[in-house]
Write a protein that holds these residues in place. Structure first.
Motif, PDB file in Angstrom:
ATOM      1  N   HIS A 133     -15.409  -4.954  -0.279  1.00 37.42           N
ATOM      2  CA  HIS A 133     -16.265  -4.654   0.871  1.00 37.42           C
ATOM      3  C   HIS A 133     -17.136  -3.470   0.442  1.00 37.42           C
ATOM      4  CE1 HIS A 133     -17.187  -4.582   5.159  1.00 37.42           C
ATOM      5  NE2 HIS A 133     -17.149  -3.275   5.071  1.00 37.42           N
TER       6      HIS A 133
ATOM      7  N   HIS B  99       0.037   2.457   5.139  1.00 31.14           N
ATOM      8  CA  HIS B  99      -0.325   2.647   3.729  1.00 31.14           C
ATOM      9  C   HIS B  99      -0.389   4.135   3.388  1.00 31.14           C
ATOM     10  CE1 HIS B  99      -2.368  -1.574   3.332  1.00 31.14           C
ATOM     11  NE2 HIS B  99      -1.051  -1.617   3.239  1.00 31.14           N
TER      12      HIS B  99
ATOM     13  N   THR C 298     -10.865  -1.013  -5.268  1.00 30.85           N
ATOM     14  CA  THR C 298     -10.221  -2.345  -5.208  1.00 30.85           C
ATOM     15  C   THR C 298     -10.550  -3.041  -3.888  1.00 30.85           C
ATOM     16  OG1 THR C 298      -8.125  -1.715  -4.126  1.00 30.85           O
ATOM     17  CG2 THR C 298      -8.247  -1.397  -6.513  1.00 30.85           C
ATOM     18  N   ILE C 299     -11.451  -2.457  -3.102  1.00 30.69           N
ATOM     19  CA  ILE C 299     -11.752  -3.023  -1.778  1.00 30.69           C
ATOM     20  C   ILE C 299     -12.963  -3.963  -1.878  1.00 30.69           C
ATOM     21  CG2 ILE C 299     -12.424  -2.485   0.597  1.00 30.69           C
ATOM     22  CD1 ILE C 299     -11.058   0.238   0.247  1.00 30.69           C
TER      23      ILE C 299
ATOM     24  N   ARG D 173      -6.943   2.609   4.996  1.00 32.23           N
ATOM     25  CA  ARG D 173      -7.254   2.753   6.422  1.00 32.23           C
ATOM     26  C   ARG D 173      -6.036   2.524   7.295  1.00 32.23           C
ATOM     27  NH1 ARG D 173     -10.734  -2.875   7.341  1.00 32.23           N
ATOM     28  NH2 ARG D 173      -9.155  -4.237   6.419  1.00 32.23           N
TER      29      ARG D 173
ATOM     30  N   SER E   4     -12.106 -10.081 -13.701  1.00 34.34           N
ATOM     31  CA  SER E   4     -11.274 -10.904 -14.608  1.00 34.34           C
ATOM     32  C   SER E   4     -10.636 -10.129 -15.748  1.00 34.34           C
ATOM     33  CB  SER E   4     -12.109 -12.047 -15.213  1.00 34.34           C
ATOM     34  OG  SER E   4     -12.669 -12.816 -14.197  1.00 34.34           O
ATOM     35  N   LEU E   5     -10.185  -8.914 -15.490  1.00 37.75           N
ATOM     36  CA  LEU E   5      -9.579  -8.130 -16.579  1.00 37.75           C
ATOM     37  C   LEU E   5      -8.346  -8.810 -17.191  1.00 37.75           C
ATOM     38  CD1 LEU E   5     -10.016  -4.485 -15.241  1.00 37.75           C
ATOM     39  CD2 LEU E   5     -11.195  -5.564 -17.160  1.00 37.75           C
ATOM     40  N   PRO E   6      -7.469  -9.435 -16.396  1.00 37.95           N
ATOM     41  CA  PRO E   6      -6.300 -10.060 -17.028  1.00 37.95           C
ATOM     42  C   PRO E   6      -6.696 -11.098 -18.080  1.00 37.95           C
ATOM     43  CG  PRO E   6      -5.974  -9.934 -14.661  1.00 37.95           C
ATOM     44  CD  PRO E   6      -7.401  -9.549 -14.929  1.00 37.95           C
TER      45      PRO E   6
ATOM     46  N   SER F 179     -13.449  -8.212  -6.268  1.00 38.68           N
ATOM     47  CA  SER F 179     -14.111  -9.452  -6.674  1.00 38.68           C
ATOM     48  C   SER F 179     -15.617  -9.357  -6.423  1.00 38.68           C
ATOM     49  CB  SER F 179     -13.511 -10.638  -5.929  1.00 38.68           C
ATOM     50  OG  SER F 179     -13.503 -10.367  -4.553  1.00 38.68           O
TER      51      SER F 179
ATOM     52  N   ARG G 122      -2.292  -5.094  -3.463  1.00 35.63           N
ATOM     53  CA  ARG G 122      -1.479  -5.409  -4.646  1.00 35.63           C
ATOM     54  C   ARG G 122      -2.022  -4.710  -5.891  1.00 35.63           C
ATOM     55  NH1 ARG G 122      -1.715 -10.936  -2.287  1.00 35.63           N
ATOM     56  NH2 ARG G 122      -3.917 -10.567  -2.613  1.00 35.63           N
ATOM     57  N   VAL G 123      -3.358  -4.685  -6.046  1.00 34.26           N
ATOM     58  CA  VAL G 123      -3.947  -4.048  -7.230  1.00 34.26           C
ATOM     59  C   VAL G 123      -3.972  -2.526  -7.068  1.00 34.26           C
ATOM     60  CG1 VAL G 123      -6.053  -3.830  -8.615  1.00 34.26           C
ATOM     61  CG2 VAL G 123      -5.348  -6.075  -7.791  1.00 34.26           C
TER      62      VAL G 123
ATOM     63  N   PHE H   1      -5.237  -0.020  -1.019  1.00 36.25           N
ATOM     64  CA  PHE H   1      -3.825   0.101  -1.396  1.00 36.25           C
ATOM     65  C   PHE H   1      -3.130  -1.247  -1.216  1.00 36.25           C
ATOM     66  CE2 PHE H   1       0.533   1.958  -0.642  1.00 36.25           C
ATOM     67  CZ  PHE H   1       0.653   2.537  -1.890  1.00 36.25           C
TER      68      PHE H   1
ATOM     69  N   THR I 239      -4.240  -6.288 -14.978  1.00 35.83           N
ATOM     70  CA  THR I 239      -5.450  -5.683 -14.385  1.00 35.83           C
ATOM     71  C   THR I 239      -5.431  -4.173 -14.602  1.00 35.83           C
ATOM     72  OG1 THR I 239      -5.434  -7.396 -12.677  1.00 35.83           O
ATOM     73  CG2 THR I 239      -6.816  -5.478 -12.253  1.00 35.83           C
TER      74      THR I 239
ATOM     75  N   ALA J  39     -15.870  -4.750 -12.982  1.00 33.72           N
ATOM     76  CA  ALA J  39     -14.931  -5.176 -14.027  1.00 33.72           C
ATOM     77  C   ALA J  39     -14.101  -6.372 -13.562  1.00 33.72           C
ATOM     78  CB  ALA J  39     -14.028  -3.994 -14.389  1.00 33.72           C
TER      79      ALA J  39
ATOM     80  N   LEU K  25     -13.088  -2.868  -9.306  1.00 33.07           N
ATOM     81  CA  LEU K  25     -12.237  -4.021  -9.629  1.00 33.07           C
ATOM     82  C   LEU K  25     -12.372  -5.138  -8.605  1.00 33.07           C
ATOM     83  CD1 LEU K  25      -8.939  -2.123 -10.584  1.00 33.07           C
ATOM     84  CD2 LEU K  25     -10.688  -3.018 -12.117  1.00 33.07           C
TER      85      LEU K  25
HETATM   86  P1  NAP Z   1      -5.285  -6.976  -1.356  1.00 34.37           P
HETATM   87  O1  NAP Z   1      -3.842  -6.897  -1.646  1.00 34.37           O
HETATM   88  O2  NAP Z   1      -5.768  -7.868  -0.265  1.00 34.37           O
HETATM   89  O3  NAP Z   1      -5.823  -5.474  -1.093  1.00 34.37           O
HETATM   90  C1  NAP Z   1      -7.114  -5.227  -0.647  1.00 34.37           C
HETATM   91  C2  NAP Z   1      -7.199  -3.807  -0.147  1.00 34.37           C
HETATM   92  O4  NAP Z   1      -8.515  -3.617   0.352  1.00 34.37           O
HETATM   93  C3  NAP Z   1      -6.256  -3.492   1.006  1.00 34.37           C
HETATM   94  O5  NAP Z   1      -5.818  -2.174   0.873  1.00 34.37           O
HETATM   95  C4  NAP Z   1      -7.159  -3.644   2.241  1.00 34.37           C
HETATM   96  O6  NAP Z   1      -6.770  -2.818   3.306  1.00 34.37           O
HETATM   97  C5  NAP Z   1      -8.453  -3.116   1.697  1.00 34.37           C
HETATM   98  N1  NAP Z   1      -9.594  -3.611   2.447  1.00 34.37           N
HETATM   99  C6  NAP Z   1     -10.034  -4.890   2.548  1.00 34.37           C
HETATM  100  N2  NAP Z   1     -11.147  -4.933   3.305  1.00 34.37           N
HETATM  101  C7  NAP Z   1     -11.389  -3.666   3.700  1.00 34.37           C
HETATM  102  C8  NAP Z   1     -12.415  -3.060   4.490  1.00 34.37           C
HETATM  103  N3  NAP Z   1     -13.390  -3.797   5.060  1.00 34.37           N
HETATM  104  N4  NAP Z   1     -12.374  -1.731   4.662  1.00 34.37           N
HETATM  105  C9  NAP Z   1     -11.397  -0.990   4.132  1.00 34.37           C
HETATM  106  N5  NAP Z   1     -10.401  -1.499   3.376  1.00 34.37           N
HETATM  107  C10 NAP Z   1     -10.410  -2.814   3.161  1.00 34.37           C
HETATM  108  O7  NAP Z   1      -6.102  -7.439  -2.644  1.00 34.37           O
HETATM  109  P2  NAP Z   1      -5.670  -7.165  -4.157  1.00 34.37           P
HETATM  110  O8  NAP Z   1      -4.811  -8.272  -4.637  1.00 34.37           O
HETATM  111  O9  NAP Z   1      -5.216  -5.765  -4.274  1.00 34.37           O
HETATM  112  O10 NAP Z   1      -7.085  -7.344  -4.875  1.00 34.37           O
HETATM  113  C11 NAP Z   1      -8.107  -6.412  -4.592  1.00 34.37           C
HETATM  114  C12 NAP Z   1      -9.418  -6.928  -5.179  1.00 34.37           C
HETATM  115  O11 NAP Z   1      -9.344  -6.933  -6.590  1.00 34.37           O
HETATM  116  C13 NAP Z   1      -9.763  -8.347  -4.756  1.00 34.37           C
HETATM  117  O12 NAP Z   1     -11.145  -8.443  -4.559  1.00 34.37           O
HETATM  118  C14 NAP Z   1      -9.340  -9.180  -5.964  1.00 34.37           C
HETATM  119  O13 NAP Z   1     -10.070 -10.390  -6.063  1.00 34.37           O
HETATM  120  C15 NAP Z   1      -9.691  -8.231  -7.081  1.00 34.37           C
HETATM  121  N6  NAP Z   1      -8.998  -8.397  -8.337  1.00 34.37           N
HETATM  122  C16 NAP Z   1      -9.703  -8.088  -9.440  1.00 34.37           C
HETATM  123  C17 NAP Z   1      -9.124  -8.147 -10.677  1.00 34.37           C
HETATM  124  C18 NAP Z   1      -9.956  -7.743 -11.856  1.00 34.37           C
HETATM  125  O14 NAP Z   1      -9.609  -8.075 -12.977  1.00 34.37           O
HETATM  126  N7  NAP Z   1     -11.006  -7.007 -11.644  1.00 34.37           N
HETATM  127  C19 NAP Z   1      -7.801  -8.583 -10.814  1.00 34.37           C
HETATM  128  C20 NAP Z   1      -7.080  -8.894  -9.663  1.00 34.37           C
HETATM  129  C21 NAP Z   1      -7.697  -8.800  -8.417  1.00 34.37           C
HETATM  130  P3  NAP Z   1      -5.984  -3.414   4.592  1.00 34.37           P
HETATM  131  O15 NAP Z   1      -4.620  -3.780   4.101  1.00 34.37           O
HETATM  132  O16 NAP Z   1      -6.040  -2.270   5.538  1.00 34.37           O
HETATM  133  O17 NAP Z   1      -6.777  -4.624   5.023  1.00 34.37           O
END
Ligand code: NAP
Length: 299
Positions: free
Chosen positions: A222, A189, A219-220, A185, A266-268, A244, A164-165, A162, A136, A264, A242
């Motif tokens: 929301h 983190h 990456t949020i 937030r 499904s980058l992987p 979803s 996984r991504v 902050f 990603t 963007a 990034l």
């Molecule tokens: P994750 O580990 O759950 O991280 C999500 C982040 O968003 C956390 O820091 C979380 O903060 C924050 N967040 C969630 N809801 C929030 C809100 N209402 N207000 C403020 N902060 C909020 O998810 P991830 O694995 O990093 O993936 C992030 C996104 O990227 C997902 O939507 C996933 O589907 C997508 N993704 C996309 C690709 C691509 O190719 N584009 C690849 C992989 C993943 P808290 O910890 O404080 O809740």
């Protein structure tokens, strides 16, 4: 080995081929549904139409990363066949049959619950999400390069979120020499962002933090990059979202203001389908081996 195991693989993209390769190497018997245009053959795997498969013999059902759409349809790039997974399909499987997909939706949740079959969402697992963050990030770098006329080095980048991504994106852009700040937030983190030598900010202060950005990577999942926030950005800021679908950006307003904003997904699967497929294949083979062991213990 997965000898004796009968697995149906329904549709998908190039990532699915790595899964098929790995599972046939482990001696599983595979039924490939929605693959008739694929020239490649795999010993131990047969191409079938969905209506010709005897689901009562299937021990595991593997869906593509997105699962199904809200009408139960499964995407495949190797066929024009319409593949629809229904509650009836799942009910035909033995009760031990698990459904594996990357993510789920209301439809898939509902039919697996009604059919009483376990649905395993691979992307909910930390290990898969962290491994998957590597391609990603590489895809994000590609998009940044393709859509700016400046180097990443010395550019001003904000990463929102902050998880996984977000953590992988922030670290890698910083290693490339960007000036990276990260919005989160959770106070823990913010502490970790500081520990990593990056600049933390609370998301409550987002409006003030976007005034000087070259690139904003969200990456949020929301709506965080609202019209009000985008209004405070320089018009040459590039937004790479990034999160979803539908992302966290007001794309309509970004376009109106002339801020380039790219969703963007499904980058992987785009930049590294082989690696992305191998990540899934490795974890799936472990999970299926565990399933088989449990079943053998219970016989
Ligand atoms: P994750 O580990 O759950 O991280 C999500 C982040 O968003 C956390 O820091 C979380 O903060 C924050 N967040 C969630 N809801 C929030 C809100 N209402 N207000 C403020 N902060 C909020 O998810 P991830 O694995 O990093 O993936 C992030 C996104 O990227 C997902 O939507 C996933 O589907 C997508 N993704 C996309 C690709 C691509 O190719 N584009 C690849 C992989 C993943 P808290 O910890 O404080 O809740």
């Amino acid at each position: 080995m997965l000898t004796e195991m009968q697995i149906a693989v329904l549709g998908g993209d190039a990532r699915q081929l790595e899964i098929v390769k790995k599972l046939t190497e482990l001696d599983a018997k595979l039924y490939l549904i929605g693959f008739e245009q694929l020239a490649q053959t795999f010993s131990g795997a047969v191409k079938e139409k969905i209506n010709d498969v005897d689901f009562s013999k299937i021990d595991a059902l593997i869906l593509p990363v997105p699962g199904t759409n809200l009408a139960g349809e499964v995407d495949t790039i190797f066929s024009n066949e319409k593949i629809i997974v229904t509650e009836k399909t799942l009910r035909e499987t033995p009760s031990h049959c698990k459904i594996y997909s990357g993510i789920s939706n209301a439809y898939l949740d509902k039919i697996s619950k009604k059919a009483n079959r376990e649905l395993v969402q691979l992307f909910k697992r930390d290990d898969v999400a962290i491994y998957n963050s590597i391609p990603t990030v590489e895809g994000t770098i590609m998009m940044a390069i393709q859509n700016t006329d400046i180097t990443i080095h010395q550019s001003s980048v904000a990463v929102l979120g902050f998880g996984r991504v977000g953590m992988s994106v922030a670290r890698t852009f910083s290693l490339l020499g960007a000036k990276v700040k990260v919005g989160a937030r959770d106070l823990a983190h913010l502490a970790r962002i500081t520990e990593m030598g990056l600049e933390p900010f609370h998301l409550d202060a987002l409006k003030d933090e976007v005034k000087d950005l070259d690139i904003c990577i969200n990456t949020i999942p929301h709506p965080v990059l609202t019209a009000g926030i985008i209004a405070g950005m320089p018009t040459n800021t590039l937004i790479i979202d990034l999160a979803s679908k539908p992302g966290g950006t007001d794309f309509r307003y970004a376009e109106k203001r002339g801020v380039k904003a790219l969703l963007a997904p499904s980058l992987p699967g785009i930049v590294a389908p082989k690696t992305a497929g191998q990540i899934l294949a490795n974890i799936l083979s472990q999970l299926l081996l565990e399933d088989l062991e449990i079943r053998e213990e219970n016989v």
